[in-house]
Design an enzyme around this catalytic site. Structure first.
Site, PDB file in Angstrom:
ATOM      1  N   ARG A 173       5.120  -6.444  36.273  1.00 24.33           N
ATOM      2  CA  ARG A 173       5.497  -5.070  36.020  1.00 24.33           C
ATOM      3  C   ARG A 173       6.773  -4.367  36.410  1.00 24.33           C
ATOM      4  NH1 ARG A 173      -0.037  -1.780  36.106  1.00 24.33           N
ATOM      5  NH2 ARG A 173      -1.000  -3.293  34.825  1.00 24.33           N
ATOM      6  N   ARG A 216       6.760   2.348  37.082  1.00 22.11           N
ATOM      7  CA  ARG A 216       6.972   3.631  37.724  1.00 22.11           C
ATOM      8  C   ARG A 216       7.545   3.411  39.019  1.00 22.11           C
ATOM      9  NH1 ARG A 216       0.532   4.836  37.451  1.00 22.11           N
ATOM     10  NH2 ARG A 216       0.638   2.572  37.468  1.00 22.11           N
ATOM     11  N   ARG A 235       9.666   7.748  30.187  1.00 21.93           N
ATOM     12  CA  ARG A 235       8.293   8.041  29.941  1.00 21.93           C
ATOM     13  C   ARG A 235       8.341   9.526  29.832  1.00 21.93           C
ATOM     14  NH1 ARG A 235       3.637   7.284  34.423  1.00 21.93           N
ATOM     15  NH2 ARG A 235       4.748   9.433  35.016  1.00 21.93           N
ATOM     16  N   ASP A 274       1.073  -3.469  27.089  1.00 26.05           N
ATOM     17  CA  ASP A 274      -0.050  -3.450  27.750  1.00 26.05           C
ATOM     18  C   ASP A 274      -1.005  -4.339  27.385  1.00 26.05           C
ATOM     19  OD1 ASP A 274      -1.076  -1.695  30.230  1.00 26.05           O
ATOM     20  OD2 ASP A 274      -2.620  -2.190  29.333  1.00 26.05           O
ATOM     21  N   TYR A 311     -12.929  -4.723  30.677  1.00 31.29           N
ATOM     22  CA  TYR A 311     -12.537  -3.359  30.515  1.00 31.29           C
ATOM     23  C   TYR A 311     -13.152  -2.821  29.359  1.00 31.29           C
ATOM     24  CZ  TYR A 311      -8.360  -3.169  33.516  1.00 31.29           C
ATOM     25  OH  TYR A 311      -7.427  -3.282  34.573  1.00 31.29           O
TER      26      TYR A 311
END
Ligand code: CP3
Length: 343
Positions: free
Chosen positions: A26, A30, A39, A76, A153
Site C-alpha cells: 500500500r 492515504r 484523489r 484494488d 468479500y
C-alpha cells in the site's frame, strides 16, 4: 528486460546484492499528502483506479519520494468482483461495499468471467502507461486477490470481522463454494496473464483472509485455488504469495509454485527463515511500529534485517499494508535504515 535498478528481481532470482530491495505494501495511499491531493482531483478512489493517467501518477508518487526498488500498480483487488457486476463502492472510513452480494448457488451460476481486455481494460491501460513512465528504472508489480479472499468479500458484501456468511456457505454448501472459487480462479488467472501481457514484471497474490480459515479448509479452499491460479500463469514472471495469518502454513505455501512468500507481521521472521532456508521471503515490519518515533523504527527495522542473517533471498517490506495517517518521518526512518544497510 533489464533495469537500471534490478535489486528486486535479483532477490527473487537469488543473485548477490548490496542490500535488500525495499517496497511497502500500500505504498501509494492515504498516508501521502500528494496521494490525497490526486484523489481529491479524481473525485473518488474508484475514479482514481479507473483513470489510467491518475492511477499512473499515484503509482509513481512513492517512488519519487522514497526511491523504492519496485513499483506496484495502483488498483484494488476488488476490480474483479466490480467487473462481475456486484456494484462496488467505497465510503470514507467504511471500507468497500457491494450493492449486490452473492449468497446462493443460483447467483453464483449467473456470474460471468470478466474479459480483461473489456471490463478491465482500464487496468491494462494503466499498466502500459506506468511501464512507459518507469522507463526500465525499476520493475512493476501487478496483483490480484486470491480466489478465497475475493469470494469472502463477494459473499459478505464488504469487509467483515467474523466472515459468518462466507464460512457458513463453505461449511454447509462446499460444492457451491467450489463453484464460486472455480469461476474466480479462472477470472484471476486471465486477469493476471493480461497484466503480464501488458508489461508487469512480477505478480503478487493477496490472500488477505486465508488466515480466517481452519487449516483443512485453508488447504482445500484457499491454498488449492492459489495453486491452480499459479499453474495457469505464464511462466515468465516471478509470483509472490501473501497469506495474512499464514504463519503456521509456511511449508504448505512453499509448495504451490510461488517464487517468494510474503510474511505477515505476526510471524517471527527468523522462524520463517529457519523453516524455508531456500525461499525468497518478503516482509515483515508491523505497520504500527511506524506510529512510534524514528529511533524505535530504526531499531526494529535493524532487528528485522538481522533476523534474516546473511540470506539474500529477501525483500524488505511491512508485514501488512501501511496505515492511513502514518507519520512520514517514521516512513523516512524505515526507508533510510534499509537503504543504508549492507550485507
Ligand atoms: O500497494 C499499493 O500501493 C497498490 C494499491 C493497492 C490498493 N489496494 C489500493 C487501495 C493494493 C495492492 C490493494 C490490495 C487490496 N485491496 C487488498 C489486499 C491487501 C491487504 O491489505 O490485505 C484488500 C483486502 C483490498 C480491499 C480494500 N480496498 C480495502 C480493505 C480498502 C480500505 C478501505 C478503507 O477505507 O480503509 C480498500 C481501499 C484502498 N485500496 C485504498 C487504497 C489506496 C484506500 C482508498 C482511499 O483512498 O480512500
Amino acid at each position: 528486460m533489464s533495469f537500471t535498478n534490478d535489486r528486486f528481481l535479483r532477490a527473487l532470482t537469488n543473485q548477490p546484492l548490496d542490500r535488500p530491495p525495499l517496497w511497502m505494501m500500500r505504498q501509494a495511499g492515504r498516508y501521502l499528502p500528494e496521494y490525497l491531493a490526486t484523489r481529491e482531483r479524481a473525485g473518488s478512489f474508484l475514479n482514481l483506479c479507473k483513470t489510467p493517467e491518475l492511477a499512473c501518477e499515484v503509482t509513481l508518487q512513492p517512488i519519487a519520494r522514497f526511491g523504492f526498488d519496485a513499483a506496484i500498480l495502483f488498483s484494488d483487488i476488488l476490480t474483479i468482483p466490480d467487473a462481475m457486476g456486484l456494484g462496488l463502492s467505497f465510503n470514507e472510513g467504511e471500507g468497500p461495499r457491494f450493492a449486490n452480494p452473492i449468497r446462493t448457488l443460483d447467483a453464483i451460476e449467473q456470474l460471468g468471467i470478466p474479459d480483461p481486455q473489456q471490463e478491465l481494460r482500464y487496468v491494462m491501460d494503466a499498466v502500459k502507461l506506468i511501464k512507459h513512465e518507469l522507463a526500465a528504472s525499476i520493475p512493476l508489480i501487478g496483483f490480484a486477490g486470491s480466489p478465497w479472499t475475493l469470494a469472502s468479500y463477494m459473499i459478505e458484501g464488504g469487509g467483515s470481522k467474523d466472515f459468518i456468511n462466507s464460512k457458513a456457505l463453505l461449511y454447509a454448501q462446499p460444492e457451491a463454494m467450489h463453484r464460486l472459487l472455480d469461476k474466480l480462479t479462472q477470472a484471476v488467472s486471465l486477469y493476471l496473464n493480461a497484466q503480464i501481457d501488458a508489461g508487469v514484471d512480477v505478480v503478487m497474490l493477496f490472500d488477505s483472509w486465508g488466515g480466517m480459515l481452519p487449516t483443512n479448509s485453508f488447504q482445500a479452499f484457499s491454498l488449492a485455488t492459489m495453486k491452480k491460479v499459479i499453474d495457469q500463469l505464464k511462466p515468465t514472471v516471478p509470483v509472490i504469495v501473501f497469506t495474512k495469518g499464514g504463519g503456521m502454513w509456511l511449508n504448505d505455501l512453499n509448495n504451490i509454485g510461488a517464487t517468494a512468500l510474503g510474511i505477515d507481521w505476526q510471524t517471527d521472521l527468523a522462524y520463517a527463515r529457519a523453516c524455508l532456508p531456500n525461499t525468497c521471503l518478503q516482509g515483515n515490519l508491523d505497520p504500527t511500529v511506524l506510529f512510534t518515533n524514528p529511533r524505535v523504527v530504526r531499531d526494529t527495522t535493524l532487528a528485522m534485517l538481522q533476523a534474516q542473517g546473511a540470506n539474500q533471498q529477501y525483500i524488505a517490506n511491512l508485514g501488512h499494508g501501511i496505515l492511513p495517517k502514518t507519520p512520514l518521518k517514521n516512513v523516512d526512518a524505515f526507508v533510510q535504515t534499509v537503504q543504508e544497510f549492507r550485507y
